[in-house]
Structure formats: structure tokens, C-alpha cells
Scaffold this motif. Structure first.
Motif, PDB file in Angstrom:
ATOM      1  N   THR A 204       0.842  -1.145   0.088  1.00 24.49           N
ATOM      2  CA  THR A 204      -0.089   0.097   0.094  1.00 24.49           C
ATOM      3  C   THR A 204       1.025   1.147   0.045  1.00 24.49           C
ATOM      4  OG1 THR A 204       0.040   0.217   2.480  1.00 24.49           O
ATOM      5  CG2 THR A 204      -1.827  -1.060   1.282  1.00 24.49           C
ATOM      6  N   LEU A 205       2.143   1.096   0.197  1.00 31.37           N
ATOM      7  CA  LEU A 205       2.967   2.097   0.313  1.00 31.37           C
ATOM      8  C   LEU A 205       3.959   2.360  -1.081  1.00 31.37           C
ATOM      9  CD1 LEU A 205       4.086   2.393   3.989  1.00 31.37           C
ATOM     10  CD2 LEU A 205       2.125   3.497   2.907  1.00 31.37           C
ATOM     11  N   SER A 437      -4.788   8.204  17.465  1.00 27.21           N
ATOM     12  CA  SER A 437      -3.426   8.955  17.075  1.00 27.21           C
ATOM     13  C   SER A 437      -2.651   8.279  16.267  1.00 27.21           C
ATOM     14  CB  SER A 437      -2.949   9.602  18.365  1.00 27.21           C
ATOM     15  OG  SER A 437      -4.020  10.407  19.082  1.00 27.21           O
ATOM     16  N   ALA A 438      -2.211   7.176  16.765  1.00 27.33           N
ATOM     17  CA  ALA A 438      -1.326   6.424  15.571  1.00 27.33           C
ATOM     18  C   ALA A 438      -1.820   6.062  14.424  1.00 27.33           C
ATOM     19  CB  ALA A 438      -0.615   5.068  16.510  1.00 27.33           C
ATOM     20  N   VAL A 441      -1.382   8.939  12.148  1.00 23.06           N
ATOM     21  CA  VAL A 441       0.012   8.921  11.655  1.00 23.06           C
ATOM     22  C   VAL A 441      -0.021   7.984  10.265  1.00 23.06           C
ATOM     23  CG1 VAL A 441       2.477   8.807  12.007  1.00 23.06           C
ATOM     24  CG2 VAL A 441       0.965   9.732  13.702  1.00 23.06           C
ATOM     25  N   MET A 442      -0.495   6.730  10.672  1.00 23.28           N
ATOM     26  CA  MET A 442      -0.239   5.917   9.506  1.00 23.28           C
ATOM     27  C   MET A 442      -0.972   6.368   8.337  1.00 23.28           C
ATOM     28  SD  MET A 442      -0.757   1.989  11.143  1.00 23.28           S
ATOM     29  CE  MET A 442      -0.030   1.708  12.841  1.00 23.28           C
ATOM     30  N   GLN A 444      -1.636   9.421   7.436  1.00 22.10           N
ATOM     31  CA  GLN A 444      -0.868  10.284   6.656  1.00 22.10           C
ATOM     32  C   GLN A 444       0.606  10.037   6.052  1.00 22.10           C
ATOM     33  OE1 GLN A 444      -0.282  12.708  10.610  1.00 22.10           O
ATOM     34  NE2 GLN A 444      -0.846  14.260   9.458  1.00 22.10           N
ATOM     35  N   ILE A 445       1.048   8.854   6.644  1.00 19.75           N
ATOM     36  CA  ILE A 445       1.956   8.235   5.654  1.00 19.75           C
ATOM     37  C   ILE A 445       1.756   7.516   4.587  1.00 19.75           C
ATOM     38  CG2 ILE A 445       3.677   6.072   5.960  1.00 19.75           C
ATOM     39  CD1 ILE A 445       4.214   6.657   8.751  1.00 19.75           C
ATOM     40  N   LYS A 446       0.513   6.883   4.574  1.00 25.65           N
ATOM     41  CA  LYS A 446      -0.039   6.286   3.546  1.00 25.65           C
ATOM     42  C   LYS A 446      -0.287   7.387   2.217  1.00 25.65           C
ATOM     43  CE  LYS A 446      -2.795   4.048   0.503  1.00 25.65           C
ATOM     44  NZ  LYS A 446      -2.215   2.954  -0.756  1.00 25.65           N
ATOM     45  N   LEU A 448       1.167  10.331   2.000  1.00 21.30           N
ATOM     46  CA  LEU A 448       2.536  10.778   1.531  1.00 21.30           C
ATOM     47  C   LEU A 448       3.071   9.707   0.498  1.00 21.30           C
ATOM     48  CD1 LEU A 448       5.599  11.434   4.254  1.00 21.30           C
ATOM     49  CD2 LEU A 448       5.796  10.297   1.835  1.00 21.30           C
ATOM     50  N   PHE A 449       3.039   8.730   0.748  1.00 25.10           N
ATOM     51  CA  PHE A 449       3.668   7.545  -0.181  1.00 25.10           C
ATOM     52  C   PHE A 449       2.740   7.462  -1.462  1.00 25.10           C
ATOM     53  CE2 PHE A 449       6.410   6.345   3.056  1.00 25.10           C
ATOM     54  CZ  PHE A 449       7.598   5.736   2.468  1.00 25.10           C
ATOM     55  N   VAL A 460      -5.391  -2.554   4.962  1.00 23.33           N
ATOM     56  CA  VAL A 460      -4.306  -2.086   6.123  1.00 23.33           C
ATOM     57  C   VAL A 460      -5.041  -0.889   6.862  1.00 23.33           C
ATOM     58  CG1 VAL A 460      -2.274  -1.079   6.967  1.00 23.33           C
ATOM     59  CG2 VAL A 460      -2.263  -2.551   4.833  1.00 23.33           C
ATOM     60  N   LEU A 461      -5.377   0.068   6.494  1.00 19.10           N
ATOM     61  CA  LEU A 461      -5.974   1.182   7.388  1.00 19.10           C
ATOM     62  C   LEU A 461      -7.480   1.138   7.566  1.00 19.10           C
ATOM     63  CD1 LEU A 461      -4.318   4.071   5.454  1.00 19.10           C
ATOM     64  CD2 LEU A 461      -3.686   3.225   7.742  1.00 19.10           C
TER      65      LEU A 461
ATOM     66  N   ILE B 179       1.361   9.158  21.032  1.00 15.60           N
ATOM     67  CA  ILE B 179       1.085   8.045  20.410  1.00 15.60           C
ATOM     68  C   ILE B 179       1.615   6.658  21.114  1.00 15.60           C
ATOM     69  CG2 ILE B 179       0.537   9.123  18.054  1.00 15.60           C
ATOM     70  CD1 ILE B 179       3.418   7.664  17.359  1.00 15.60           C
ATOM     71  N   ARG B 180       0.867   5.515  20.794  1.00 17.68           N
ATOM     72  CA  ARG B 180       1.708   4.341  21.199  1.00 17.68           C
ATOM     73  C   ARG B 180       2.029   3.365  19.964  1.00 17.68           C
ATOM     74  NH1 ARG B 180      -1.992   1.492  22.577  1.00 17.68           N
ATOM     75  NH2 ARG B 180      -3.821   2.802  22.364  1.00 17.68           N
ATOM     76  N   TYR B 192       1.595  -0.189   9.629  1.00 14.94           N
ATOM     77  CA  TYR B 192       3.031   0.201   9.358  1.00 14.94           C
ATOM     78  C   TYR B 192       3.782   0.162  10.513  1.00 14.94           C
ATOM     79  CZ  TYR B 192       0.145   1.924   5.435  1.00 14.94           C
ATOM     80  OH  TYR B 192      -0.617   1.924   4.188  1.00 14.94           O
ATOM     81  N   LEU B 194       5.615   1.961  12.882  1.00 16.90           N
ATOM     82  CA  LEU B 194       5.971   3.020  13.203  1.00 16.90           C
ATOM     83  C   LEU B 194       7.123   3.004  14.396  1.00 16.90           C
ATOM     84  CD1 LEU B 194       2.382   4.828  13.858  1.00 16.90           C
ATOM     85  CD2 LEU B 194       4.204   4.816  11.856  1.00 16.90           C
ATOM     86  N   LEU B 448       6.380  15.433   7.467  1.00 14.29           N
ATOM     87  CA  LEU B 448       4.857  15.040   7.994  1.00 14.29           C
ATOM     88  C   LEU B 448       4.865  14.822   9.498  1.00 14.29           C
ATOM     89  CD1 LEU B 448       3.459  11.594   6.581  1.00 14.29           C
ATOM     90  CD2 LEU B 448       3.479  12.165   8.886  1.00 14.29           C
TER      91      LEU B 448
END
Lengths: 463, 463
Positions: A204-205, A437-438, A441-442, A444-446, A448-449, A460-461, B179-180, B192, B194, B448
Motif C-alpha cells: 500500500t506504500l 492518534s497512531a 499517523v499511519m 498520513q504516511i499512506k 505521503l507515499f 491495512v488502514l 501515540i503508542r 505500518y 512506526l 509529515l
């Protein structure tokens, strides 16, 4: 994120990039790439492309990115969480013709390969050098698929999962750019760890086009042992003690009564029908091995094992592990015509007895056909459960068991998926597992890529 | 990226967030947090804050993000690539009062700690449970610093680097969000990774406030061996063969003649002044250990070792490793009043003999005072080189050596930094090592996580 409808010129366009005989829109080809080995619903891609080089992968991605066409990588189709199902159609990139072993660095215990190589085929070749790639998912998966899902298996208790055995990657980004990550140095502290970010990201990235893997020397002195227990709880407690004693098994598998019964239908397998542990140990020499096996026997008997067999020869060993590897397909034959689910939770080893006992109890209480088994040594537990698709009550109970097992694993400091990946089936647990929250972040990473969301969409998400 | 000048109200503002006695702008406190153990130039922060909780870290970051004030995390200040030098001033967060061992999961071989705990202190406590955290950087680093740099050391050849021994993190993002990542399950395939992205990111993506680490059982049967070689090339070739023979040393250190000479100035150390290997091996029992030591001796003698000593007792072993751990500071005493650099390249083990021999040759040809040493078993090589700051010719030669060594490591499929991190000194090699496309991805990831560039600015990425 809206992806554009696939244009009627898709096949012609692709054939300008890739030789025509490796681009197909034939129904049979599309159907072959519409589902994995899970029970998740099939979905047809619009086109299948058999790629042969990184340049071809890059060309297809550049084309697809410009037109917002989904692209899903395909290895051997052996995953069991819906990971490569092209749920939004588009292009499937089949890597089976991109399966070269690029270089064997025997002195460094490393190999560089293309993603389409099947790991059993690769290990046959590496055996000539006395080496093997240890993560062992059972099915003859492709290395690309193993990297995508961070696959693991019976050897992970000693050697780690796929992620732990990758040093460097070549990958193609969503826009067609080729990047390299990591290096052949086993020690690396140079910047952000893109290698481990891409492994387990399920395509996915970015799409992995080459990988340098860590290998292990084939052990010279090893032996299998089996032990039969009165119930799953005692077997799981023995697992906890075997690990705690530092015996470093190279495999430590739990199988409940039903799993043993299913295995006994296979040629040459005949175990007493009670829960078992299958173990394998290495030793630097035969003496050390004998001592380890004796200690393992003591631990099993203290946990009320009625039968402990060690010193199992090479041939019986092969038969045992082959039967263990086939257990999923044998289950499908044993419960014919039924739908199924495969749980894949994992917890810290001290919580394994509680998890395994609860799984056994849930299966019995909900009266679901199926087995409890797992890579016990690393806290990984599978339930394979069966139900009739047209029996809503049983199906609901099956789904309830799967859900309760995930919730229990999370409450025991564990994870919803130890080795099968998130795919389609675990998306709904991602927020419970990682927190909002995590997950943000995931996401946003998706973005970005893959700003247009073309890479294996819908996986995944959380939704 | 322009960071705003620090406001004159900074200290008053911080004291509204954190008790006044833990916020300082005193010159002495600022100087103590202006440089690490490297020769990189000092830079004063504007304020030092001793944090005691995740909530305090979050509060400071929220404040700093809104005002674009740099925030740099500080552990023990023992890094040697300039990693925590606050080159743009701002706030240094000192974690030494956030050093609790939160929970020892002895049965799972895990511990959850705050980042300020020093790893030697932690390991003393874990020893009561028969466990230890294996990555061993020598200096009494903080766990937070080790996580930030992906630190490693003499035990990495067997147990991996810090990154390989982390299961879960708590971290605070640049905007103060907590975050955790990961879980206590040793198997994880849920989304992902992290955890591994944050480890080694040197506090430039987020600030780690808790970590769950994998531990190893303290070995019962172990022995140290030393071997003296005619030159570095022979010693390095023995390393290659010791690893290739699958002897699995738990330490395998190379020291050249100068390093031995420097060590010999320490109490109770007296080695023949030629290049040495220091080795340590574990065994499941004494017999296995004896066999391993004998085989190691054979390999050393085949590589022209004049002296091979094994069966070194517990006390001499402690003295040896303590001396090895102090080698950096002993070097500084041995070459007083000089500036220094510490190289930290790493290559695949088959290329180690070429790298080590070249390093020895460069030191001699360029007539630079210094030593070649390293964690040879995992291909890691350090050169500690000395020069007079006011002797431009010698300084230029020293910098040239460091540069040539990095270029050679990269040409040998290696890395510019095996364990010290990028910090300030390795930024200029990042594009050569990873390529412009991968560096572009790293830069996007930085943006990011830290859109205003407040987290440890001026590190890791190329300029």
C-alpha cells in the motif's frame, strides 16, 4: 478518495508499455487474481500484467498514477486475510516472471532476490550453500508476498519474522520513482528506517522489486519431539515453561484434539487424539541436543504430558512438518463445502495459556467446528473455524468467536494479527489496537507515499 | 525552514508549564547541554527543562510547536556524532529525572522503561531476574539515547542492535499528541511499523517517552578468548572465518596495535603489542563451550595468530570488557590536548578484511595518530584519529581519512554509520548512501511528523 473508472483503452495502453502476451483481460486470468486463500469475497481486476523488470513496474505505475488506476501486486496468492484482493479493480501486477535469485552472498549469509521467487524454491537452491531463509509460512509463498505481509511461521520462534531478516530493498513508489533502502551491512544507523516501514505495508506504500535477505546456516544437529497433553491449557503452560527455560526451540507448535484428528487423516500420521506440542531443537553437538531434549521432556511431563517422544529421525521429521504445513488445506478437505475463518492473534508468552484455554472453551461453548493451533513459541494462536454460509446463526457465532478472540488478545497486551497482516479482515480492529492518534499517523504516511490512493486500495488502514 | 527567535519570556512561559526548579537558563546548565562526547562544536540551548512525565513532554512540545521553538531531547550526552547538540538553540529536554523502570515482565523477557534510565543501571536491576538488555554501547548511555541513535555495541553480533530489541513505544509528536506504537507481542503484522521508524530517528520525528524492550537471559556458560595477530589484515580475515564457521560469538572485537598499547596503560591489562581479537562465546554446557573455544583457536592459528588464550575467568573477563568499554576515554587521555574524530563505518563481513586493512594502511600513510578497532563480528569498524586543531595540514589529512573510509565502506556495500547515527557528521554522505530519491522520501517523512522543523533541527537529513 475516488479512483477513476478504468478506461476502455486500458489494455491497449498497457500493451504499449509491456509486451502484449504479458497483458491480459481474459476472464480466466482475472478470476485467478480475484481472491487469495481466505474466505473474503473475490473481486475481479480489470487487467493482469506479468512484469519482468523493475523498469516495467515503474512504467505501469507511472501510467496508473497519471490516470488514478488501482495497482495491486500479486505473488503466489497464498495469503489468508484478503491482502491482495483487488477490491477496487484496476491492474494486478503478477510477479511470478520476476523470480530471479540475483546474487547469493554465501559468505555473508545473504541473498538478493526478485520478489516473485517462491521461498521453497529459493531455499532448495540455498541449501546447496548450507543456508536457508528461515521465516517459513507453510504455504509456498512468494518472497514479495512474505515481505508485504511480514510473514512468519514455525521457525520464527528462533529466527524472527520476515521483517527481522531483511537488510535492503529496491521499491517503486506510486509515481514510478525507484528507491533503494538499507544496505548489505547488518548494522545500520543511517537515517529513517524505510526498509522496515515498507515490509508489512502490504503493497500500500510502494511495490518491492528486489530484496536482500538474511540467511541462517542449516543446522547440523537437530531433533524433533512431540508431546501429548490432557488439554490445551496444560500444553500452553508447557510452552510458557519451555520458552522460560531458555531452551531456544527452533519450532514449538500447538495443535488441539481436532487439529490432530485432521492431521491423522494424512498418510503416515497417527497421533493419540489429544492436544499436542510439536517441538524442534538444535544443538551444537549431539550431547547438547540430548540434554536439551531431556530437559524439554521433564517440562512436558511436569505439565502432565502422557507421552513424550524425542529422537525422531530425519524422515519422520520431514513428514511431520509437511503435514503441519498442509494443515490448512487438510482442514478444508475435512470440513468440505463450508465457509471458514482463520484467526491470527498473538500475545506475550506469559499470556498464552490464558488465550489458548479461552479459545478452546469458546469453540466448545459456541459449538463451532474447528481447531485451535498455533506457533505457540512466539505466542501466536490460530483458530480455524467452519460454518455453513446459509446458516446465519452459525455464521454469526463464528464471527463472534473471531471478534472475541481479537478483543481478548488486545486485552492481553497482544495484537490482532501476528503474521497474516491486516488485509481486509483486521481493518476494523486497527483503532482498538493502535489508538486513533497512531492510526492518523499511519494514514498520513499512506497519503505521503500514495497521494492518489492507487496502491492496493482498501487495505491495512481502518475505513 | 525558519525558526522564530526565542522570546524573552521563554523561561517564564516554561515555568508556567513545569515547576520552576526544573527549568533553567543558567549558563552552567546550558553549557552542560551544549555538546556531546564528539568533537563537533558546542552550541548553547536557550533553556534546559528536566521533564518528569509524558504529560510534561507533551505540554512543552505543544508550547514550542505554537511558537516554532526548537526542542532537542537529551539523555546522557554520550553520543559521538553530535546527535543531541542543539545547533539552533531553543529548549533541551533532559530526561534524567524520567528514569523509572515501569514494569519488568520477567516471564516474557521484557521490560518497560522511561527513556532516562541508564542502561547499566537498568541491567543491574534486571540481573536479579537473570535477564539483561543486550545492546551494549560501552558508555553508560540512556535508553532514550540508545533508541534515538539505534545504538549497538559488543553484544550486537549475537543479539542485534537496539532497533532489533524494541517491541513497543510511547512517543510524543511535535504538536504534543501522544501515540503508542507496537505491542508486547513478539510477532506483529498490524499496519505500518512506526516503532522501527522512530528508533534511529534521533529525536527528529517524535520524542520517545516509554519503551518496551526485549531482554535476553544471562548466559550461564561463557568464556572469553583473546588472540594476537601479526597484522590487522590477518585478524580481520580470522573474523570472517569465525563468523562463517557459525560459532556465534557473543562478542568479537578487533583492536590494532595502537589500541592495545593504549589499553595497556590501564591497570591490570598487559597484552603483547600487536593487533588482537577479543572474543566471547556462550555454550549450553561446558563441553559445548570447550569445543567452540577449540575450534575458534584453530581458526585463529590458521590465520597466523601467535597467541590464543581461552578459558579466561570471570574476573579477568570483567576487567577486559571494562577496559574495552573505556577505550574511547583512555584514548583521549593517551593523546591529550588533541582534537579527534571517530569513524563508524560498517560493511558485509566478507568485505571486512579489505576495509580493516585499508584503514590500517591509511592511518600509516597519512601519518595520523590513532587506532583501528571495531565490533568486527558485525562488520563495524571505528578509526579514532587525533590531530592538533591549529595544524591545518594534519587536520585536513584526518578529515580526508574519515571521508575516504566512508567512501570505501559505501563502495563495499556498507554504510557510513553502523551505530553512532547520522547526527551532524554523516549528513553529507546521506545522498551518496541512499540516493536522492530515498532521501526525498525521508525528507517528506520529516515534514509529515514535524511540519515546523522544531524537533532536533539540523540533524539526520542532508542539507
Amino acid at each position: 478518495m475516488t479512483l477513476h473508472p478504468v478506461s476502455s483503452t486500458l489494455i491497449d495502453d498497457l500493451r504499449r508499455l509491456i509486451p502484449a502476451d504479458r497483458v491480459s483481460a481474459a476472464r480466466a486470468d482475472r478470476e485467478q487474481h480475484s481472491r487469495d486463500q481466505s474466505a473474503h469475497p473475490a473481486h475481479l481486476p480489470d487487467a493482469v500484467v506479468w512484469v519482468q523488470s523493475t523498469a516495467e513496474v515503474s512504467a505501469v505505475l507511472k501510467y496508473a498514477a497519471a490516470r488514478r488506476i488501482p495497482v495491486t501486486a500479486w505473488g503466489a496468492g497464498t495469503s489468508i486475510e484478503g491482502n491482495p484482493i483487488p477490491v477496487q479493480g484496476g491492474i494486478v501486477l503478477n510477479f511470478r516472471q520476476m523470480d530471479k535469485i540475483l546474487e547469493i552472498h554465501a559468505h555473508d549469509f545473504q541473498v538478493t532476490v526478485q520478489p516473485g521467487v517462491l521461498y521453497k524454491d529459493m531455499n532448495k537452491i540455498l541449501a546447496r550453500h548450507g543456508l536457508f531463509f528461515a521465516p517459513d509460512p507453510g504455504a509456498n509463498a512468494s518472497i514479495g508476498g512474505m515481505l508485504a505481509n511480514n510473514a512468519a511461521g514455525i521457525r520464527t520462534v528462533k529466527y524472527g519474522a520476515t521483517r527481522d531478516n531483511v537488510l535492503a530493498l529496491e521499491a517503486v513508489l506510486a509515481d514510478g520513482t525507484v528507491i533503494r533502502t538499507g544496505s548489505r551491512s547488518v548494522k545500520q544507523s543511517a537515517g529513517y528506517d524505510l526498509t522496515h516501514l515498507l515490509v508489512g505495508s502490504e503493497g500500500t506504500l510502494a511495490i518491492i522489486t528486489a530484496a536482500t535477505l538474511k540467511l541462517a546456516p542449516l543446522p547440523e544437529h537437530f531433533s524433533v519431539a512431540t508431546a501429548a497433553f490432557p488439554d490445551v491449557a496444560h500444553a500452553a503452560h508447557a510452552v510458557f515453561e519451555l520458552i522460560g527455560a531458555g531452551l531456544e526451540p527452533t519450532a514449538l507448535e500447538l495443535l488441539d484434539t481436532t487439529a490432530i484428528r485432521v492431521m491423522n487423516t494424512e498418510d503416515g500420521i497417527n497421533f493419540p487424539e489429544t492436544p499436542h506440542l510439536f517441538m524442534e531443537f538444535n544443538g551444537v553437538n549431539e550431547d547438547a541436543l540430548t540434554q536439551t531434549l531431556a530437559l524439554a521432556g521433564d517440562i512436558c511431563r511436569e505439565n502432565e504430558a502422557q507421552q513424550y517422544q524425542s529422537g525422531i529421525g530425519r524422515e519422520a521429521r520431514s513428514r511431520l512438518w509437511e503435514a503441519r504445513h498442509r494443515i490448512f488445506e487438510v482442514h478444508l478437505r475435512y470440513f468440505p463445502g463450508k465457509e471458514y475463518f482463520v484467526s491470527d492473534v498473538s500475545v506475550p508468552i506469559s499470556n498464552y495459556p490464558a488465550l489458548a484455554a479461552a479459545a478452546e472453551k469458546m469453540l466448545a461453548e459456541l459449538e463451532i467446528d474447528g481447531s485451535v493451533l498455533g506457533h505457540a513459541g512466539d505466542g501466536n494462536l490460530h483458530v480455524i473455524g467452519f460454518y455453513h454460509a446459509d446458516d446465519a446463526a452459525t455464521r454469526d457465532k463464528a464471527f463472534l468467536l473471531n471478534k472475541k478472540l481479537v478483543e481478548m488478545a488486545l486485552s492481553l497486551d497482544g495484537t490482532s494479527t501476528g503474521e497474516h497482516g491486516v488485509g481486509l479482515g483486521k481493518r476494523k480492529y486497527m483503532v482498538a489496537e493502535h489508538g486513533a492518534s497512531a492510526m492518523a499517523v499511519m494514514r498520513q504516511i499512506k497519503t505521503l507515499f500514495d497521494p492518489h490512493g492507487i496502491l492496493n486500495p482498501g487495505k491495512v488502514l481502518n475505513e
